[in-house]
Motif scaffolding. Structure first.
Motif, PDB file in Angstrom:
ATOM      1  N   ASP A 108      21.941 -14.060  11.732  1.00  0.00           N
ATOM      2  CA  ASP A 108      21.774 -12.806  10.986  1.00  0.00           C
ATOM      3  C   ASP A 108      21.767 -11.613  11.927  1.00  0.00           C
ATOM      4  N   LEU A 109      21.105 -11.755  13.038  1.00  0.00           N
ATOM      5  CA  LEU A 109      21.036 -10.636  13.988  1.00  0.00           C
ATOM      6  C   LEU A 109      22.421 -10.306  14.547  1.00  0.00           C
ATOM      7  N   MET A 110      23.197 -11.323  14.795  1.00  0.00           N
ATOM      8  CA  MET A 110      24.504 -11.102  15.429  1.00  0.00           C
ATOM      9  C   MET A 110      25.600 -10.766  14.429  1.00  0.00           C
ATOM     10  N   GLY A 111      25.308 -10.931  13.154  1.00  0.00           N
ATOM     11  CA  GLY A 111      26.289 -10.572  12.141  1.00  0.00           C
ATOM     12  C   GLY A 111      27.573 -11.385  12.282  1.00  0.00           C
ATOM     13  N   THR A 163      30.769  -8.431   5.640  1.00  0.00           N
ATOM     14  CA  THR A 163      30.393  -7.117   5.109  1.00  0.00           C
ATOM     15  C   THR A 163      29.073  -6.633   5.705  1.00  0.00           C
ATOM     16  N   GLY A 164      28.939  -6.795   6.986  1.00  0.00           N
ATOM     17  CA  GLY A 164      27.763  -6.284   7.670  1.00  0.00           C
ATOM     18  C   GLY A 164      26.631  -7.287   7.787  1.00  0.00           C
ATOM     19  N   GLY A 165      26.770  -8.435   7.133  1.00  0.00           N
ATOM     20  CA  GLY A 165      25.737  -9.459   7.259  1.00  0.00           C
ATOM     21  C   GLY A 165      24.436  -9.043   6.599  1.00  0.00           C
ATOM     22  N   MET A 166      23.350  -9.618   7.071  1.00  0.00           N
ATOM     23  CA  MET A 166      22.052  -9.436   6.432  1.00  0.00           C
ATOM     24  C   MET A 166      21.160  -8.436   7.150  1.00  0.00           C
ATOM     25  N   GLN A 167      21.403  -8.238   8.443  1.00  0.00           N
ATOM     26  CA  GLN A 167      20.417  -7.529   9.266  1.00  0.00           C
ATOM     27  C   GLN A 167      20.176  -6.093   8.805  1.00  0.00           C
TER      28      GLN A 167
END
Lengths: 376, 460
Positions: free
Chosen positions: B403-406, A358-362
């Motif tokens: 985290d950057l690469m998702g 779901t879009g991750g954390m970034q």
């Protein structure tokens, strides 16, 4: 059918019994993912029990079918927490299937017969969570040109490759697309998608990772429907709440395993749970699990009364802690925790996968800026 | 307008307000003080090393990029091999590594392959340079090559010229001929993980592998577990207690894997570092002649701890290699992945993220190099501090890359998920990071308890 408030505890006991007796039992070898045909068989059982939405269009008591009451949300969350405790990958597959069914109903789409776990959902665009631009669209702000440009690209299913995690049996995917300056919804069959199966993925071994790209641009076909932004906001809330419930369940399992181990494993002449070093590891896991339970408790109310910004902020704050907890659980086991046949390392991998969904954390901080900010 | 490539929210180098534009126009003496040549960071760091060490670093990188990177993904994805089997590509790498001296660089010729130009530099520092390059390419293959050095280390540290000539020389010579003779280091026992690495625990531990005296030698009985490279090793440095005695009697035995009674009973399916096996070894009355006792009877515990002191800085360097690999992968991703018509690298939050990753990586490398440079006699405190801090931070850097690469980070082909699985082991082996923290204090307690109390007394 509907659930009465007094029924929730009893129903969850039955779900727990199924989760431990069937799901955990059929996935008891963490180093050997459940074969697709076994997952389908298990899914048929859970459909028969109506824990998942069945094939009829009638409102039922299955997962995510009723999100408009406190007690039904408690049931939904409880189901995924218990399934996550049994097996996070299976729970994830069923969560996304149920979410797709819920969205189909919300969008007024006809139910398609595409077999067991044939429908899945990809809730976000090709990278991240649409930054502040999606948040601004969701709360009805007038979009700047750069917001529109970003969302058009983010949801361009033909130009970009998207990553889908789903059981092998998926036949169609429901996803948001960007046409005519707004988010609309398309259900696209697998035949109209270029699909590339990834060789392997980090975790959630019960599903597979696919690189997918629409074969053609989205047109004004019958499979594309309009919906107000609140429908998308609702989907994102349910998805993130579901991922949290699965994660908290997985940590609960890992913590239980680690506590049992620490009580009998000796080091320096005494059980390792007597050592502050191990107490710190297990304590971190317990603190994260408890924080997750507190957050989940806050979601036990009608979903439309839950603020998406809060859910996003919770996710940003909690998932790092849950992943840390999973890592601390591995650490408590020492060398054996690194071995695939124990299952602790799988919990860490699964938790990392849930973090990346779901879009991750970034993008979460950008999203919150758009959600809460009042700039024009 | 500028024709120079630059990020949108940063000034181009030819802008009047850019220091890069201003420095070259300062007076000569000022230029000498402030004007710098900006180059690739790895190249700069390498240039700052002594020439022989710079050459080693470059050579290790070339080998890693030529041999390890191309084989890494396939070996990681390959089915779990049967006991004693080696992936064909891994075997080729072992052969080539042996020929090039990567399995024998702890001693100079005629015994080993260490360049004579490097004999004035601590071998631990040399090992750290090599390990970082190999790790960056593939954690599993790095471990396949490095576990061998761990196995040989007790022989090297025995202080016996006879051991070097009789045992180490033939090992090294075979490796250099392209017929790798691998050695494994066996301390961990099924009933004891940390007890084999921590004095306080060892004092209360009942040994699992016991050596019984017989005419001409000893017979070993018991099991060792999680032995890196134990499945392929032709010989093993095994630590065992003498019959009827405790851990204080630990003795190092150099065991031939062809000895009757020795068997590899299991290899583990690991989360990562899959190119290197972790084996459970059984010793069923394995006879070891007296001349294969290394370092003397009852000196095994000291030899074990000395070996760990020597190996923990290279493990810290694994952390550096993983952090570097993750950072490089994240940079590549940020440059190639676009969102809203521009590369992720153009977004300020991505820049902040990458800057932190680069700084974290360089900070742990600086720590490792600082300690390893002087590690002729590696101190426990320094080795442990490097090990736990570098590997803890390295995992954090890997998490940042993910985290950057998702969701793309989770795909095997994007490398970072493997790096994460690999780095996770470095916080567990060579003593868990909790044991290493206690190891630091154990070694430091003399200073902590002696002398006057008060601030500004104990040096840190």
């Amino acid at each position: 059918m509907h659930i009465d408030p007094g029924d929730v505890a009893v129903l969850l006991e039955e779900v727990d019994s199924f989760a431990q007796g069937r799901v955990a039992a059929m996935t008891s070898r963490p180093e050997e993912p459940i074969p697709p045909e076994h997952l389908e068989r298990l899914t048929a059982e859970v459909l028969a029990l109506r824990i998942l939405p069945d094939a009829s269009d009638e409102d039922g008591l299955g997962l995510w079918e009723d999100c408009d009451h406190a007690h039904t949300m408690a049931f939904n969350i409880g189901v995924l927490r218990l399934l996550g405790q049994a097996n996070a990958g299976v729970a994830f597959a069923w969560h996304r299937y149920a979410l797709a069914r819920a969205m189909e109903r919300a969008l007024g789409m006809d139910r398609e017969e595409d077999g067991i776990l044939g429908t899945t959902i990809l809730p976000v665009g090709h990278y991240g969570l649409g930054r502040a631009s999606l948040a601004r669209w969701l709360i009805g702000r007038e979009l700047a040109a750069e917001d529109s440009e970003l969302l058009a690209d983010w949801l361009d299913r033909h130009a970009n490759t998207n990553i889908l995690f789903a059981p092998e049996s998926w036949r169609s995917v429901l996803w948001p697309v960007w046409t005519e300056g707004k988010v609309r919804w398309e259900r696209r069959t697998r035949q109209r998608i270029d699909v590339l199966l990834s060789k392997a993925q980090h975790g959630l071994d019960e599903v597979s990772a696919y690189r997918i790209r629409a074969m053609d641009s989205v047109g004004n076909t019958a499979s594309v429907v309009d919906a107000p932004s609140s429908v998308y906001a609702r989907l994102l809330k349910l998805d993130m709440i579901g991922l949290t419930a699965i994660g908290v369940g997985a940590i609960t399992k890992g913590l239980g395993m680690a506590r049992e181990f620490a009580a009998i494993r000796k080091q320096g002449g005494k059980a390792i749970d007597r050592h502050p070093a191990v107490q710190a590891l297990l304590g971190d896991a317990e603190i994260a699990r408890n924080a997750g339970d507190v957050i989940l408790g806050g979601y036990e109310r009608p979903v439309d009364r839950i603020d998406l910004g809060r859910v996003v902020a919770d996710r940003a704050g909690l998932f790092g802690r849950l992943c840390h907890a999973a890592s601390q659980i591995v650490q408590a086991f020492g060398g054996v925790g690194y071995m695939r046949d124990l299952g602790a390392e799988k919990i860490l991998r699964d938790m990392t996968m849930l973090r990346l969904q779901t879009g991750g954390m970034q993008d979460l901080h950008s999203f919150l800026a758009g959600w809460s900010g009042d700039w024009e | 307008m500028t024709s120079m490539p630059h990020l949108r929210d940063h000034l181009p180098f030819d802008h009047p307000l850019s220091p890069r534009d201003g420095f070259p126009h300062l007076p000569f003496l000022a230029r000498m003080l402030v004007h710098y040549r900006a180059d690739d960071l790895w190249q700069e760091d390498t240039r700052h090393l002594p020439a022989s060490m710079a050459a080693l670093r470059r050579k290790a990188r070339v080998f890693a990029e030529r041999y390890l990177i191309p084989a890494s993904a396939d070996i990681d994805l390959a089915p779990h091999p049967a006991i004693g089997q080696c992936h064909p590509k891994a075997h080729e790498i072992l052969v080539e590594a042996g020929r090039q001296g990567w399995l024998s660089y702890f001693l100079p010729p005629p015994l080993g392959a260490m360049d004579w130009g490097r004999v004035s530099h601590a071998p631990v520092m040399q090992c750290c340079l090599v390990v970082e390059e190999f790790t960056r390419a593939c954690g599993g293959l790095m471990l396949l090559l490095s576990a061998h050095h761990l196995g040989v280390m007790p022989l090297l540290l025995s202080g016996s010229p006879g051991v070097l000539l009789k045992f180490v020389r033939p090992i090294y010579q075979r490796c250099q001929r392209g017929d790798p003779h691998l050695v494994a280091f066996a301390i961990t026992e099924p009933g004891a993980g940390s007890d084999a690495e921590d004095g306080h625990g060892a004092a209360r531990y009942r040994p699992g592998v016991v050596a019984t005296p017989v005419p001409g030698g000893y017979r070993l009985k018991g099991r060792k577990c999680f032995i890196s490279g134990g499945d392929l090793a032709q010989s093993i440095t095994v630590f065992a207690a003498l019959q009827g005695e405790g851990m204080e009697s630990w003795t190092c035995f150099y065991v031939d894997a062809g000895s009757p009674g020795f068997s590899v009973v299991r290899t583990e399916q690991k989360m990562g570092m899959r190119a290197s096996g972790a084996a459970e070894l059984e010793f069923n009355d394995v006879f070891v002649p007296d001349d294969r006792i290394i370092g003397g009877l009852r000196h095994g515990w000291a030899l074990n701890r000395a070996t760990l002191n020597a190996s923990r800085m290279p493990v810290a360097s694994m952390g550096v290699g993983f952090a570097r690999a993750a950072t490089e992968a994240a940079i590549d991703f940020a440059r190639s992945c676009t969102l809203g018509g521009k590369p992720l690298l153009e977004y300020q939050d991505v820049q902040l993220h990458l800057a932190t990753m680069v700084a974290e990586t360089r900070a742990i490398r600086a720590m490792v190099w600082q300690e390893a440079r002087h590690a002729w006699r590696p101190r426990q405190l320094r080795a442990s501090a490097c090990k736990f801090h570098a590997t803890d931070r390295a995992q954090k850097v890997c998490e940042m890359a993910m985290d950057l690469m998702g969701d793309r980070a989770s795909l095997h082909e994007n490398r970072v998920e493997k790096i994460f699985r690999d780095v996770r082991l470095t916080r567990i082996f060579e003593g868990t990071n909790q044991i290493n923290r206690l190891s630091l204090i154990e070694d430091w307690q003399g200073e902590l308890l002696s002398g006057p109390s008060g601030p500004f007394v104990t040096g840190v």
